[in-house]
Design a protein around this motif. Structure first.
Motif, PDB file in Angstrom:
ATOM      1  N   LYS A  40       0.816  -1.219   0.000  1.00 48.13           N
ATOM      2  CA  LYS A  40       0.000   0.000   0.000  1.00 48.13           C
ATOM      3  C   LYS A  40       0.848   1.265   0.000  1.00 48.13           C
ATOM      4  CE  LYS A  40      -0.637  -0.117   5.057  1.00 48.13           C
ATOM      5  NZ  LYS A  40      -1.624  -0.189   6.153  1.00 48.13           N
ATOM      6  N   LYS A  41       2.153   1.103  -0.159  1.00 48.54           N
ATOM      7  CA  LYS A  41       3.039   2.269  -0.245  1.00 48.54           C
ATOM      8  C   LYS A  41       2.675   3.066  -1.499  1.00 48.54           C
ATOM      9  CE  LYS A  41       7.933   3.544  -0.406  1.00 48.54           C
ATOM     10  NZ  LYS A  41       9.320   3.037  -0.577  1.00 48.54           N
ATOM     11  N   THR A  42       2.457   4.350  -1.344  1.00 46.11           N
ATOM     12  CA  THR A  42       1.919   5.170  -2.441  1.00 46.11           C
ATOM     13  C   THR A  42       2.837   5.186  -3.645  1.00 46.11           C
ATOM     14  OG1 THR A  42       0.838   6.555  -0.779  1.00 46.11           O
ATOM     15  CG2 THR A  42       0.982   7.437  -3.019  1.00 46.11           C
ATOM     16  N   PRO A  67       8.298  -1.613   2.355  1.00 45.22           N
ATOM     17  CA  PRO A  67       8.519  -1.855   3.793  1.00 45.22           C
ATOM     18  C   PRO A  67       7.490  -2.831   4.340  1.00 45.22           C
ATOM     19  CG  PRO A  67       8.496   0.503   3.287  1.00 45.22           C
ATOM     20  CD  PRO A  67       7.998  -0.201   2.056  1.00 45.22           C
ATOM     21  N   GLU A  68       7.902  -3.598   5.333  1.00 43.40           N
ATOM     22  CA  GLU A  68       7.020  -4.621   5.891  1.00 43.40           C
ATOM     23  C   GLU A  68       5.742  -4.039   6.460  1.00 43.40           C
ATOM     24  OE1 GLU A  68       7.334  -8.501   8.863  1.00 43.40           O
ATOM     25  OE2 GLU A  68       9.098  -7.277   8.405  1.00 43.40           O
ATOM     26  N   GLN A  69       5.835  -2.820   7.041  1.00 48.76           N
ATOM     27  CA  GLN A  69       4.637  -2.212   7.629  1.00 48.76           C
ATOM     28  C   GLN A  69       3.646  -1.750   6.565  1.00 48.76           C
ATOM     29  OE1 GLN A  69       7.717  -1.101   7.972  1.00 48.76           O
ATOM     30  NE2 GLN A  69       7.903   1.104   7.599  1.00 48.76           N
ATOM     31  N   ASP A  70       4.085  -1.678   5.303  1.00 49.64           N
ATOM     32  CA  ASP A  70       3.189  -1.259   4.220  1.00 49.64           C
ATOM     33  C   ASP A  70       2.628  -2.447   3.439  1.00 49.64           C
ATOM     34  OD1 ASP A  70       3.332   1.455   4.695  1.00 49.64           O
ATOM     35  OD2 ASP A  70       5.109   1.752   3.446  1.00 49.64           O
ATOM     36  N   GLY A 479      -3.271   2.552  -0.830  1.00 48.06           N
ATOM     37  CA  GLY A 479      -2.188   3.113  -1.632  1.00 48.06           C
ATOM     38  C   GLY A 479      -2.488   3.258  -3.097  1.00 48.06           C
ATOM     39  N   ALA A 480      -3.697   2.944  -3.544  1.00 50.42           N
ATOM     40  CA  ALA A 480      -4.037   3.017  -4.964  1.00 50.42           C
ATOM     41  C   ALA A 480      -5.452   3.547  -5.121  1.00 50.42           C
ATOM     42  CB  ALA A 480      -3.916   1.648  -5.610  1.00 50.42           C
ATOM     43  N   CYS A 481      -5.761   4.006  -6.343  1.00 45.14           N
ATOM     44  CA  CYS A 481      -7.097   4.527  -6.640  1.00 45.14           C
ATOM     45  C   CYS A 481      -7.987   3.432  -7.195  1.00 45.14           C
ATOM     46  CB  CYS A 481      -6.992   5.658  -7.657  1.00 45.14           C
ATOM     47  SG  CYS A 481      -6.343   7.197  -6.977  1.00 45.14           S
TER      48      CYS A 481
END
Length: 793
Positions: A40-42, A67-70, A479-481
């Motif tokens: 979900k990282k932008t 990243p793992e948190q994303d 993180g996406a549309c």
């Protein structure tokens, strides 16, 4: 470095179901497989990559820089809601529990959260409780052939009560009887035969289909009293209507008086049975409805509904937790044993001709049934599968269908089952489902609530009509549309009407090129969206899809030799590797010789391999000289003393000859052959006894010398006199016999020819064969010339 190498090697080798799913949202991604995650990282996506590239294997996402948190990666779970311990008590104890307070299975209720493809496992415990209540219903065939059996059953109640008290202190018994459908051709419908179907002076009761004589009761005397009033009836054909009776006993729980305890149905007969389809003989074509039709304890719809099928009976007996004991005569054992194989938790016992052994038969069958536990589950929702593994007594474990059951269980024994539940797809509406697992023949069950994980947590945090999605043309989530209807593009920047505009295509061509997206993608909203290849691990990227990760140089069949990453058709090598295909190692350790020198001072180390400057030398560190004299001779004495304990160095072997590793082999075929990576010398030498021995000498990459020697030398041996003499004598004898046989054969041929010649001449003879031509008679005839003349003339 090694971790990255393994990760990429795994991805390139095996492919990714996550990428193949072409997921447009996080929910679709996590349904593609248990190892799929959503980044979900932008700013995760590179130019040209579609939104579906956010969905990939967890390891691949991390290696790509997410990243793992994303990473959205929800996992399934289990939660136990009800977990009462199994009951422990002894028969005759003061504690008196109601049936519903006795627990034999644990846990009783739990919740499983299921993600597609990820199994959830829980353990189920079963323990047979002592002094568990029993309900037994005796269903008897009252056709005329069972007349002598009825006399013995009349006293069954109190006798069986006394025997069952040894097993349980809470026992109830009931009785029912059956004959046949009351229509032709099963019975005679003449008025006289309807009153008394028996012949002669036999007094029989009118035929009937099924009658509930006595509902379940704990009064054994009442059983004897009511059964004693029963009379035999009769019918025309041999098979009986027992299936109609079994169906009514199973579904008429209120009339029969079944409790939620162990339910036993004893089916006693000396004949076969009718089943679904046989009703056509009497004009009955309506399938059995599986409902209770008892009025005044009599089955009233036998003339209306057909016999039930075996599958229908199995269903109803299982639903009502009834275990069946078929007490049949020996003549029909084979038939009912086949029926037993179709009906779970059933047993067959051999009934004596007059039912005198019925009590022992019931006790034995009950012990057999209660010593086996078989788990069954209710109908599974679409896409859900279940598997079992059993942990039974004495270390007996099983899987698949045999994993559902345990045998030879005694009272107080505890067995365990491991159950896996897997969702292979999400239900269309995403609603929760409930399934139940229970042991066959028992009322207790485990209730499992299935909750399906079909969406990501970040989807609930989505921002509808977000400014990040081209002035509110979509919902920004994970993180996406996610575009509104009629809008497309990574940021929902285009309407569907603008997609094929030629003005848009100009933004997708490189300078001085007529190719749109390098022929590797599509131009959507003025941006290149790269094609996906059949191998999902091969990816086009770049603003104009001009880059890929599979057209780099290869070594040993691997992209970048497996020692780097292909980025935009150029290998980026891992540390300590170089070259266009990352196939050149900068590590000089493999080139170090035993003396500590690089390549023994006879060459240079290039890409981790010695390049020997003197062509006479070879090997990993230029230590071997194939053409140099003396390799075999040099080691001959040491090999001889170590392998055979002989030779010049026999006394000093342990001091001078321990510089190599020695391996004995059985024959020359087992010696190492040319073609191995280590330089190899084959040797053939003579020992002190003039015997030949064979060995090989080689030095491996670690500088260790290895000798393989044939454990048995080849020694010359003189001729064996005995076989030679025996052969000569045998030859002489055989030749003499052959000559004798040839002479005998020639004599036989000569005699036969002479005899044939004689026979031929005999046939050609011209004389009379009845008289010898040289024979002359010894008698002569003389005639007197004066004979017959008169005297005086």
């Amino acid at each position: 470095t090694n971790l990255t190498l393994l990760t990429w090697a795994g991805i390139l080798c095996c492919g990714s179901d996550c990428i193949k799913a072409n997921a447009k949202s996080c929910g679709e991604c996590i349904q593609a497989g248990p190892n799929c995650g959503w980044c979900k990282k932008t700013d995760f996506l590179q130019e040209g990559e579609p939104t579906s590239a956010r969905c990939d294997d967890l390891a691949a996402l991390k290696s790509k820089g997410c990243p793992e948190q994303d990473i959205e990666n929800p996992r399934g779970s289990k939660r136990v809601l009800e977990d009462r311990e199994v009951t422990n008590r002894k028969i005759g104890a003061a504690e008196k529990l109601k049936p519903e307070a006795i627990t034999q299975i644990q846990p009783q209720k739990l919740v499983l959260q299921l993600r597609v493809g990820e199994p959830q496992t829980f353990s189920l415990k079963f323990k047979r409780a002592e002094d568990y209540p029993i309900d037994l219903y005796y269903l008897m065939d009252l056709s005329y052939s069972m007349k002598d059996d009825l006399e013995n059953v009349k006293s069954l109640g109190t006798a069986l009560m006394r025997e069952m008290e040894k097993i349980t202190s809470d026992f109830r018994i009931g009785f029912g009887s059956f004959v046949e459908k009351t229509v032709m051709p099963y019975i005679s419908t003449t008025p006289a035969k309807l009153r008394n179907p028996c012949t002669g002076d036999q007094n029989c009761t009118s035929p009937f289909s099924y009658k509930n004589v006595l509902s379940l009761t704990s009064e054994g005397n009442k059983f004897n009293e009511l059964v004693g009033k029963q009379h035999i009836s009769g019918n025309l054909d041999s098979p009986e209507g027992g299936f109609d009776a079994i169906m009514q006993v199973a579904v008429c729980g209120v009339s029969i008086g079944w409790r939620n305890v162990t339910r036993l149905l004893v089916f006693s007969t000396d004949a076969g049975f009718h089943f679904a389809g046989d009703g056509k003989l009497g004009g009955i074509v309506l399938p059995n409805d599986g409902k209770c039709h008892l009025e005044n304890n009599m089955y009233t719809m036998s003339h209306y509904y057909d016999y039930p099928s075996i599958a229908h009976l199995v269903q109803k007996l299982s639903e009502n937790n009834i275990q069946t004991i078929f007490a049949v005569t020996e003549e029909f054992q084979a038939v009912y044993k086949e029926l037993k194989n179709l009906i779970p938790k059933s047993a067959v016992g051999t009934l004596s001709s007059n039912s005198s052994n019925v009590i022992q038969l019931i006790i034995d069958a009950y012990n057999s049934l209660s010593s086996e536990v078989i788990l069954e589950n209710s109908k599974l929702p679409k896409g859900v599968t279940i598997s079992y593994k059993s942990y039974c007594k004495n270390g007996v474990n099983d899987t698949q269908e045999d994993g559902r059951k345990c045998s030879n269980i005694s009272i107080g024994d505890e067995v365990r089952f491991e159950i896996n539940v897997t969702a292979n797809e999400c239900p269309k509406k995403g609603q929760n489902e409930t399934i139940k697992i229970k042991p066959l023949g028992f009322t207790e069950e485990v209730e499992i609530n299935l909750q399906f994980i079909c969406d990501c947590l970040c989807q609930s945090e989505g921002e509808p009509n977000s400014p990040a999605c081209h002035d509110g043309n979509g919902t920004f989530e994970c993180g996406a549309c996610r575009c509104n209807e009629g809008r497309i593009g990574r940021l929902c920047e285009c309407s569907t009407d603008e997609v094929n505009s030629e003005d848009m295509d100009a933004y997708c061509r490189r300078e001085n090129s007529t190719e749109i997206c390098s022929n590797n993608g599509e131009c959507i909203c003025g941006q290149c969206v790269c094609k996906k290849r059949e191998n999902t691990n091969e990816v086009y990227s770049g603003k104009y899809c001009e880059c890929d990760n599979f057209n780099c140089d290869r070594s040993n069949g691997l992209i970048c030799g497996g020692n780097g990453i292909c980025k935009c058709r150029v290998c980026e090598c891992f540390p300590n590797f170089t070259g266009s295909a990352c196939d050149c190692s900068l590590d000089t350790t493999p080139c170090l010789a035993a003396n500590g020198q690089i390549c023994n001072g006879r060459g240079t180390c290039e890409c981790g391999t010695c390049n020997c400057t003197d062509p006479k030398f070879q090997g990993p560190t230029c230590e071997m000289c194939q053409t140099c004299l003396g390799v075999c001779a040099e080691h001959k004495d040491c090999v001889q003393c170590r392998a055979f304990e002989k030779g010049e160095k026999k006394e000093t072997c342990s001091q001078e000859c321990m510089h190599f590793n020695m391996t004995r082999v059985e024959s020359r075929d087992k010696l190492p052959q040319p073609g191995q990576p280590d330089p190899l010398s084959h040797c053939k030498e003579k020992d002190v006894d003039d015997c030949w021995f064979y060995f090989t000498y080689s030095v491996n990459s670690n500088g260790e010398a290895n000798v393989h020697v044939v454990e048995t030398p080849e020694c010359p041996s003189g001729p064996d006199i005995i076989p030679i003499v025996a052969g000569v004598v045998a030859g002489i004898v055989l030749i003499g016999l052959a000559l004798l046989l040839i002479w005998k054969l020639l004599m036989i041929i000569h005699d036969r020819r002479e005899f044939a010649k004689f026979e031929k001449e005999k046939m050609n003879a011209k004389w009379d064969t009845q008289e010898n031509p040289i024979y002359k008679s010894p008698i002569n005839n003389f005639k007197n010339p004066n004979y017959g003349r008169k005297a005086g003339l």
